[in-house]
Design an enzyme around this catalytic site. Structure first.
Site, PDB file in Angstrom:
ATOM      1  N   LYS A 193      43.763  29.139  38.005  1.00  0.00           N
ATOM      2  CA  LYS A 193      42.381  29.247  38.467  1.00  0.00           C
ATOM      3  C   LYS A 193      41.948  30.691  38.295  1.00  0.00           C
ATOM      4  O   LYS A 193      42.652  31.616  38.710  1.00  0.00           O
ATOM      5  CB  LYS A 193      42.258  28.844  39.942  1.00  0.00           C
ATOM      6  N   HIS A 198      38.285  34.507  41.513  1.00  0.00           N
ATOM      7  CA  HIS A 198      36.869  34.522  41.901  1.00  0.00           C
ATOM      8  C   HIS A 198      36.666  35.368  43.162  1.00  0.00           C
ATOM      9  O   HIS A 198      37.630  35.869  43.751  1.00  0.00           O
ATOM     10  CB  HIS A 198      36.327  33.096  42.065  1.00  0.00           C
ATOM     11  N   HIS A 249      38.736  35.180  46.370  1.00  0.00           N
ATOM     12  CA  HIS A 249      40.061  35.801  46.463  1.00  0.00           C
ATOM     13  C   HIS A 249      39.968  37.278  46.851  1.00  0.00           C
ATOM     14  O   HIS A 249      40.961  37.876  47.255  1.00  0.00           O
ATOM     15  CB  HIS A 249      40.790  35.719  45.108  1.00  0.00           C
TER      16      HIS A 249
END
Length: 439
Positions: free
Chosen positions: A145, A148, A151
């Site tokens: 992932k 983004h 985080h």
């Protein structure tokens, strides 16, 4: 004695000794006994407050509340403002002291210039502070992932705590515990086999994996066979079947490569990159120990559970699926035990959003049930979630895009304003971190 205290203290602490000197003279007590009851007042944005407070009851305890208030008033009347103390007032059993603002600003700035990056660390508050071993787990994104803005918060707060602990002399170990195992990778693996593209994986790996994950989630909601394929893929992972493991390893490698690059942009580093996958085998050991101690129970469906109390409390945590595969909390139990064996930290800190508060309460409780007294030294530092970040639905803002756009805006502004020159490129990054911490 006051002078000896001053020499060991930074600018702000000098004022406490000046206040203590007055109080000790009136109370006929040693300054060292008085200063313990003088505390700095937290700065308030809503109202103007004093800088220091002296608790009268802590020195003249044992009296009634009315007597303490009378003693507070009489003591305050014997104190005088001087070149350091600009105002003296009383509260509920307290004497409030306000410091000369001009002197305060001048002395603080002088101390900042003198100490440089060590400003604040030389405070007497840290004198004699025991040096500890601190282990901090933070950031911990899920592999496959893209990094983004959701985080960012754990990354910045964890990095800040680690820096703070290190600055005051503790030995700090920074761990990035990657989410690289679990049923979501069964879904991603099965999804890639259905919707993946080798060409896109090579050109823009994480963006493509996010697209596959979103597509697989949508398909699983409409088609139960996709969900069954995901479960089968994860069982193959747990059984270490070569084809499934090879695909998972590719996902992990491209993810870490991207994360390391992003952490470099943020000025963040780690002493160890580990992950849930490290503990898949040790999970079986944990389950055996739980079973041996009589803590592991089975539901009618075959799910392995552990009750949080041996005294009739019916709350429990699932630690094993009915098909025998491990769960998130099982891997966390194995990881905590392994870290204690490997690093023997005095404190182990987990920095995650507040949605995991109950998870860590349950984790620490199960560790206690297993007989690990060191579970008392484990701490969870929760924070507010960044709202609206759901990768499975595609509702994410990638941090790389935010950083690129912010840099572009600064460059445009610098180009239009001659006075703005790129003297310090890290200024922009500091502002981004500060903005996130403020929210």
């Amino acid at each position: 004695r006051v002078e000896r205290g001053r020499s060991a203290a930074m600018a702000g602490s000098i004022y406490r000794w000046r206040i203590a000197a007055q109080l000790s003279s009136v109370l006929e007590m040693p300054p060292d006994n008085v200063i313990k009851s003088i505390h700095a007042v937290p700065v308030s944005k809503k109202r103007q407050s004093a800088d220091f407070q002296f608790s009268v009851s802590s020195v003249l305890g044992g009296s009634k509340k009315s007597d303490i208030q009378l003693q507070t008033q009489r003591l305050a009347e014997q104190l005088k403002c001087d070149d350091v103390i600009s105002e003296i007032s009383t509260g509920d059993g307290r004497i409030n002291f306000t410091i000369n603002r001009e002197l305060l600003v001048k002395s603080v700035l002088q101390q900042v210039f003198k100490d440089g990056s060590e400003y604040g660390i030389k405070s007497e508050l840290f004198t004699g502070l025991p040096r500890r071993k601190i282990l901090i787990e933070f950031s911990s994104p899920n592999i496959a992932k893209k990094f983004h803005v959701g985080h960012l918060r754990s990354t910045i707060i964890g990095h800040f705590i680690a820096n703070l602990k290190e600055a005051i002399g503790h030995h700090v170990t920074r761990i990035n515990y990657l989410g690289d195992w679990g049923m979501q990778f069964g879904l991603l693996g099965a999804g890639f086999q259905q919707f993946g593209s080798e060409e896109k994986l090579k050109s823009n790996p994480l963006r493509h994996l996010v697209e596959v994950y979103i597509e697989a989630n949508k398909a699983a909601e409409e088609d139960k066979t996709i969900k069954k394929m995901a479960q089968d893929f994860f069982k193959k992972l747990e059984a270490c079947e070569e084809e499934a493991l090879s695909l998972w390893q590719r996902f992990r490698d491209v993810s870490i490569e991207e994360y390391v690059r992003m952490y470099q942009r943020l000025g963040v580093y780690f002493d160890e990159y580990s992950g849930e996958s490290f503990y898949q085998e040790k999970c079986q050991e944990v389950l055996k120990v739980l079973d041996g101690k009589g803590l592991l129970k089975k539901t009618e469906e075959g799910t392995g559970i552990v009750y949080h109390s041996e005294k009739g409390d019916q709350s429990y945590s699932a630690v094993m699926r009915s098909d025998g595969t491990s769960l998130y909390i099982t891997r966390d139990i194995a990881a905590a035990i392994d870290r204690m064996d490997k690093y023997d930290p005095d404190t182990m800190i987990y920095v995650t959003d507040k949605s995991q508060i109950s998870h860590f309460q349950n984790l620490f409780q199960i560790l206690k049930l297993l007989g690990h007294k060191w579970a008392e030294r484990c701490q969870h530092v929760p924070f507010g979630r960044v709202q609206g970040m759901k990768t499975r639905k595609g509702d994410v803002v990638f941090l790389e895009d935010v950083l690129d756009e912010a840099c572009s805006m600064v460059l445009e502004r610098m180009a239009s304003t001659k006075s703005l020159q790129p003297k310090n490129w890290s200024t922009l990054l500091r502002q981004l971190k500060k903005l996130d911490l403020q929210h």
